[in-house]
Structures are given as C-alpha cells and as structure tokens.
Design an enzyme around this catalytic site. Structure first.
Site, mmCIF file in Angstrom:
data_model
loop_
_atom_site.group_PDB
_atom_site.id
_atom_site.type_symbol
_atom_site.label_atom_id
_atom_site.label_comp_id
_atom_site.label_asym_id
_atom_site.label_seq_id
_atom_site.Cartn_x
_atom_site.Cartn_y
_atom_site.Cartn_z
ATOM 1 N N GLU A 1 20.363 19.417 15.316
ATOM 2 C CA GLU A 1 21.603 18.614 15.299
ATOM 3 C C GLU A 1 22.320 18.619 13.942
ATOM 4 O O GLU A 1 23.561 18.485 13.960
ATOM 5 C CB GLU A 1 21.279 17.172 15.717
ATOM 6 C CG GLU A 1 20.868 17.027 17.172
ATOM 7 C CD GLU A 1 19.452 17.533 17.429
ATOM 8 O OE1 GLU A 1 19.198 18.022 18.548
ATOM 9 O OE2 GLU A 1 18.616 17.466 16.506
ATOM 10 N N ASP B 1 14.243 15.348 24.780
ATOM 11 C CA ASP B 1 13.029 14.553 24.988
ATOM 12 C C ASP B 1 13.268 13.453 26.026
ATOM 13 O O ASP B 1 13.563 12.304 25.681
ATOM 14 C CB ASP B 1 12.567 13.942 23.671
ATOM 15 C CG ASP B 1 12.173 15.003 22.655
ATOM 16 O OD1 ASP B 1 11.967 16.159 23.052
ATOM 17 O OD2 ASP B 1 12.071 14.669 21.463
ATOM 18 N N ASP C 1 15.001 24.044 18.036
ATOM 19 C CA ASP C 1 14.849 22.596 18.135
ATOM 20 C C ASP C 1 15.319 21.949 16.828
ATOM 21 O O ASP C 1 15.570 22.633 15.835
ATOM 22 C CB ASP C 1 13.374 22.264 18.395
ATOM 23 C CG ASP C 1 13.162 20.851 18.915
ATOM 24 O OD1 ASP C 1 14.146 20.207 19.324
ATOM 25 O OD2 ASP C 1 12.009 20.387 18.906
#
Length: 783
Positions: A390, A467, A387
C-alpha cells in the site's frame, strides 16, 4: 501532440479563483479538469495506456456569451458553465437525456489544497465500482475515501487495500448510464448522499480535480470504453486458473512436497502451492531460509514433475543490512525512497528496519527485476505474490498513514510527494514484478498477484481482497469486493477461500468453496496458528464435497478460459453483478450476493450457517438449474433448495457450455470437449469458442483456434434445435479430437442430425469427431 494533456475545448477562468480545462479526448470521452492554478497542471500518466487515437470528428467548442462553453459531437453534448451564479457542467446525449449534472451556484469549493465538487443525486440514482469497498454493491448512499490501506480487520466503512476512483452511474428513471473517473492518485473522497441526502461531493486533497466522463448506454459499453482507455488484462497462464493452496506458512520444503503428494494421492486437482514469508531468511526479501528451504531449485523441480508450480510472496521493504545483496545493490543504485531533505526513509515491517524502493522509477524496476531473476525465477518459481504494497508499515501513526507524506518519488522526472502518489505505489510494484517475469521468460505469460492497486491495475496483475475472516459474515463482504473490482475494470480477482483470520468449520469451508470455485482467482489460504485449510482438514464428508467442487472448476476450464479471452479482447469482466447484464431490471441494482460467471452461469451462494435453502432472484428469461436441469422462469424471486455441496447455480437458456474431463492439473491433457446445450424457445444466440496453448503469447500472432456457433430457437412443434458451426480458423489446432454433445439433465437426445446424416440417439449425450469443418447440426430433444 499528447492527447492526454490537450484541452481542445479551451481553458477558462472561474469566478474568484481557479480555472477549468475542457476536452473531448476520445469518441464518447470528455475531460473536465478543475484546478486552483491558472491552467490544469501536467500530471504523469498512470491510468491510461500510452496510445494516441485521433478523433474522427472532434467536438466543436463554442463559447456562449462568455458564460458557458459548449462541446458538441454527433451523440453527446457537454456544456460547461462559468459564471458566479452557475458553475459546473451538464452532460447530455443527442436526445436531451441528462447523463450527469453538476451545474449550480456552489459547485466548486476551494479549501486550502482541497478542491470539492458538489452535485445533485437524483432519487434512485445508483453508482457502482470505486474499487474494493465491500459494504454494499450499490454505492449510494455511502462515503468512500480513496487511500489504499492495510486494515486487516476489514472494519465497516474503512479504507480497503485497493481503491479505484471510477464509478458507473445510472438513473432509475431512464437507465441513462455514464462513467466518471477522477484521475488523481492521491486522496480522493466520494460522499454519495451519506452526509446529506440528495447531495454528492467529490474532493481531492492534492493536485487537480481531473474528471473523465465516459458516455455509453449500458455497463457493458462503458466497460469496453474504460478498458480501451486503461488497458485490458493479458490472457493469464492457464495454470493460474486452477486451484491454488496456500498458508502462512508452510515451514519447510519437505512440508510443501508432502502437501502436494497428499493432493496427488487423494486425486484432488491443484496447480500451484504458495509460500508465505517464512520461506525467507529472517523475512528478508530475495532470500531463502538456509535450513528449512535450503534447496529451493530442487523443490521447484520436484513440484514441476508433479505438475505443480510455486508462487512466492515478495514484500517491497528491503531490510537495512549491509552485506545483503539486494540492500547493497539498491543502496548503490539509489533506488530507495528519501524524504524532502534527502534522507533515506526508515520504516519497520516483518524483517525489522527497511527501506522502500521507488517503483515509479525505471531504474528501480530494473533493479527489482535483477533481484527476482537471481533469487526467484532462476530457481524455478513461476509466479509472484506482491504483499504489503500500500505500502504498509508497523506503528508510527494511524492505520494507512504510517508512510511519510513528504517522501519523494521519481515520478517520470517530476519528483512528486508520496501524498500525491500514494495510491499507485502497489500498481507500480506490480508493473515491476510483471516486467521481471517477462524478462526472465519472454514468451511465457506472467502471473502476478497484488494486494494493492489503482486504475489500470488489470494490465499488471490479479488482485485478492486481502486478510479476510473465517466467518459467514465475511463471505458477502468479500463477494461485493470482487464484484466491485470487476465494475472498476479489474477482471482477475478472488478472496481467500475459507477466510484468512480465524478457524473455518467444515460447513463454512464447503459453503465458501461453493462460490470460490466460480471466482476468477481460486485460492485457499489461512493464517498462522489457525486451522489448516487443505481440503482434507475438515473430515471425510467435507473433503468429498470440496473435492467435487474443485473438480467442477477444472471441468469448466474451457468455459473459464473463454471468459478470460473475452476479457482480454473486450474488457468484459469474468464475474460481474447481475446489473451488468440486466441493467434494465431495477430489482438487480442492489443485489450483491449473486453474480454472473461468464456469459451463461448465474451463481447464488449460500451465505448463512445452518440453512439448506436461500432466496434467489433470476433476471427475466428462462434458466436451467445446473444440478437438476429443471427450468425456471426469471423476473421474480423464489426459494431454492441448497444442500451442502450443491449451491444454487443456473444456466441461461440458449447457452452452450464447454467443459473438459476432470484433470489433476492444467498440464494434463484431455481429448474430449463436452458441449452442453440448454435450449431456448425464445432466444437465438451466437457464441464464439476460442482456444490457445494457455501459456505463451503466440495468440498475438494468430495462433489460436476459433469457431463461431449459432444456436437457433428450439422449435415448439418437434423440440428441435439447429446449430450452425463455423469452420475452425486460426493457426492453433484444438487439443480436443472428440466432441461430446449433451443436453440439460431434464432432457435427452431423441436424434442427432449432422449435415443431413442421422448420427443416432442417446439418453443424454452423443459424441462425434471434430474435423474442423463447418457443420449444420440438428438436435431433437425430448423430455
């Protein structure tokens, strides 16, 4: 000779400034690289697998009057124009059909570091792919910025978590297909007729505009070639295809064990439970909370006894804390990113101030694997959840731009800036995680889930869409994201069932599960301080419907496993939009709220509250309703009833659907294989059923079970269907000893003839034992 850096068609100067390199890279693949330098600049390879395949007949390059360069093969022709009045290129097939055209007087524009290419968008031309964008399946018109971003609000037309700069394009007039990939992991922009109708613009902010053109006549052909270039997904472990339960967060090992005990008590199938950031000590990666998860190995052992695996979240940021083992060793090994002045970069995420590892370095990936073995796999964790990769940071700048552009990545010894490499950070982290699992368990298939990724991501991980929100409006967005990732070459994708942010109603949860069980990755998840998303959290009626849908997924595991095996062998996505299978049908080109699941099942989810029907379009041919068995004639729209818990699902005529018994875990054994026939009077089909152990890499050594099955047309005179079943091949013996042959619910079996012997009749099904031999089976159906 490195085929990826070779320009066998030549390098030519452009009028005024810049140059262009041209190559026929592989059969049906051309490369056109526009640069502001005298020649295209070498760039390390992230997208493509490291294989060199010599061309059987390389294109012959011919310079025409100094104004154009012509590359011609048996099937394709690429002409590159070099004059001031006409720049760009035209790609044609050997029939003269133009597949892509950007030749004009203002094609290439240089603006500082930015390179732009303008090209006409013919009327009704359409494009698909570009990664995770969810607004519309059909990309024209639209504007898409390739810059992986943690924008948890999923704002319309904002950058998603995973961008892949590849698109399939077709023209409505002639169904001529082409695939265009921009091999640049920095910022890439695609303006597809949004700012100006009829005009497309592709731009890069750093490096070269390095375009790869893949030629083909259908989406299936293009995907096969694209995944041959970028690699195909490995066969996933069978347990990763089961149902998974997650929450931010389960707060203790006792709660985790209690959740799984409830699943088992209620006989709701489940294969994995996921641990979000609260299992860690103060959110520090590679730690366990000393109070609430004090005995992780014992917890994992107890869960494995219940046939459940554990997946834990791993964020890339390592807390700056002397004495922390991961931090100390990372500092010593010099694996953290620094800026252009050599200073370590300090950013804030969940544990506070952190350094980020440089996953482009083999040294970093080795360090990462060492930490995973020590703190994760050695205690019994089976899968990894990447997670915040990015990479995402808190504060300090606009969303998606918080990480310093001048951070220096090792980048295969080229030491490039983060600005140039931003989009591959998540993919490199996924690679490191996969390598760690393979090192820990060399003959076990790894499972990694990543939020961020880039071209070639399918080699390293599954992807989830991040999300999302607990709302009916989020569902169509998520479905388009999944289908667009499939059209970008990533087959193992899913979204959080029930939505992550907000509270799902019983109706919403059931409707979400109605299509969620048909997605490649199937996980329910929810945010902290929201309503729980375990199946029993919505009342007994909803629980019963959710349980039934999860059971259906488990019954379809043989079918789903075969779809993944096909993806591994051919690149064919597990789920895909209707246009993939029916490219000649103009109606399906903009349909993003229906999808194919495998080769035979069409899913039409209900995406509105308070309704019990929806409009459905079925492509041409005959289809059967999954629940009623009634036939439908495709090529048109109609309204289908859809009571809660029974979504519109259809089976293509001529299909044989393989199913198993309802099981509670993929570790459970089933001895019966159900083969459900949906006959066709118009189409004869051939399929191959494959099976392996679902865990190891032994299939690469030939240890798989394989049977070819030919299904003939149903004779109109006597309603008979003849099937030729080939003898079993391969070194793996099927786990199913008995085969139950079924027909669609609207029919029954009049009689069953196997190798000339009458094996009786039955209302809906007949069974026989599998001896692995070849057989001629004749089924007489009756209404």
């Amino acid at each position: 000779m490195n085929v990826y850096r070779q320009f066998d068609g030549g390098i030519y100067s452009l009028p005024g400034t810049g140059s262009i390199g041209v190559a026929n890279v592989f059969e049906d693949v051309f490369r056109v690289c526009v640069t502001q330098a005298d020649a295209p600049r070498p760039f390390p390879n992230y997208a493509f697998i490291q294989e060199e395949k010599p061309l059987s007949a390389p294109a012959s390059a011919k310079l025409v009057s100094g104004k154009s360069c012509l590359l011609k093969t048996d099937k394709w022709e690429l002409e590159v124009f070099l004059s001031a009045k006409k720049q760009g290129f035209v790609l044609k097939d050997n029939k003269g059909l133009i597949r892509f055209n950007c030749a004009g007087d203002n094609t290439f524009v240089f603006d500082g570091e930015i390179i732009k290419m303008n090209f006409p968008l013919e009327a009704e031309r359409q494009a698909y792919g570009l990664g995770e964008w969810g607004e519309c399946l059909a990309r024209i018109p639209g504007y898409y910025e390739m810059w992986n971003t943690d924008d948890s609000f999923h704002q319309p037309c904002k950058r998603p978590y995973c961008n892949i700069p590849v698109m399939m394009m077709t023209s409505a007039k002639n169904c001529g297909w082409v695939m265009l990939f921009v091999n640049n992991p920095g910022f890439v922009g695609f303006d597809l007729g949004l700012k100006e109708i009829g005009l497309g613009t592709i731009s890069v902010a750093t490096g070269d505009l390095d375009m790869w053109l893949i030629c083909g006549d259908s989406p299936s052909e293009l995907m096969s070639k694209w995944t041959e270039l970028t690699g195909r997904c490995k066969r996933p472990p069978l347990w990763s295809l089961g149902f998974h339960q997650c929450r931010w967060s389960y707060m203790s090992q006792d709660e985790v064990l209690d959740i799984i005990s409830t699943f088992r008590k209620k006989k709701i199938p489940v294969d994995a439970i996921w641990l979000d950031i609260d299992y860690m000590q103060d959110y520090r990666v590679f730690t366990w909370n000393k109070k609430t998860f004090s005995k992780p190995a014992e917890m994992c052992k107890k869960l494995r006894q219940k046939k459940v695996r554990v997946v834990t979240i791993l964020d890339p940021g390592v807390k700056i804390e002397p004495g922390d083992k991961a931090f100390d060793e990372g500092l010593k090994d010099e694996i953290f990113l620094r800026d252009a002045t050599g200073q370590l970069i300090d950013r804030v995420v969940w544990p506070g101030h952190v350094h980020h590892p440089d996953f482009s370095s083999p040294k970093t990936r080795k360090w990462w694997g060492k930490q995973i073995k020590r703190a994760v796999t050695d205690v019994g964790v089976a899968g990894l959840w990447n997670d915040m990769n990015e990479p995402a940071c808190f504060g300090e700048g606009p969303i998606g731009l918080q990480y310093p552009a001048d951070a220096i990545h090792f980048d295969d010894g080229n030491f490039r800036s983060h600005k140039a490499l931003h989009n591959v950070y998540g993919m490199c982290m996924a690679r490191a995680s996969q390598e760690a699992l393979e090192a820990a368990h060399p003959n076990e298939r790894p499972f990694v889930l990543s939020r961020s990724g880039w071209a070639g991501q399918q080699r390293y991980s599954a992807i989830w869409t991040g999300d999302n929100r607990s709302s009916f409006s989020s569902m169509p967005y998520d479905i388009v994201q999944v289908l667009s990732m499939a059209m970008s070459g990533v087959p193992f994708v899913g979204s959080d069932i029930g939505g992550f942010i907000g509270n799902a109603s019983p109706e919403l949860m059931v409707r979400w599960m109605e299509h969620g069980v048909f997605l490649p990755f199937c996980r329910a998840h929810s945010q902290t301080q929201t309503q729980r998303h375990e199946p029993w959290s919505f009342g007994p009626d909803a629980e019963a419907k959710i349980k039934s849908l999860i059971e259906l997924r488990y019954r379809l595991l043989p079918y789903l496993q075969n779809a993944f095996i096909t993806a591994q062998m051919t690149g064919r996505p597990v789920v895909r939009p209707l246009v993939y299978d029916s490219p000649e049908d103009k109606t399906v080109r903009t349909i993003g709220n229906e999808f194919m699941f495998g080769d035979s099942l069409l899913i039409a989810p209900v995406l509105e509250p308070g309704v019990d029907s929806r409009a459905v379009y079925l492509p041409a041919g005959k289809w059967y309703h999954w629940y009623s068995g009634e036939s439908r004639t495709g090529g048109k729209w109609f309204t289908e009833s859809a009571p809660l818990g029974m979504p519109p699902v259809y089976v293509k005529a001529g299909s044989l659907i393989m199913m198993g018994d309802v099981i509670q875990s993929t570790d459970d054994k089933s001895s019966v294989l159900y083969c459900k026939l949906y006959p066709s009077e118009d189409v004869a089909t051939t399929m191959v059923y494959r099976e392996d152990d679902g865990l190891s890499f032994d299939y690469l050594k030939g240890k798989q079970y394989e049977r070819s099955i030919e299904i003939g047309k149903m004779e109109k005179s006597d309603k008979s269907v003849t099937m030729h079943v080939g003898a079993a091949t391969g070194k793996y013996h099927t786990k199913y000893s008995r085969i139950v042959l079924q027909v669609a619910e609207s029919m029954s079996i009049g009689s069953l003839i196997i190798d000339g012997m009458n094996c009786g009749s039955g209302n809906h099904e007949l069974s026989f034992y599998d001896d692995s031999g070849a057989h001629r089976i004749k089924i007489y159906c009756k209404k």
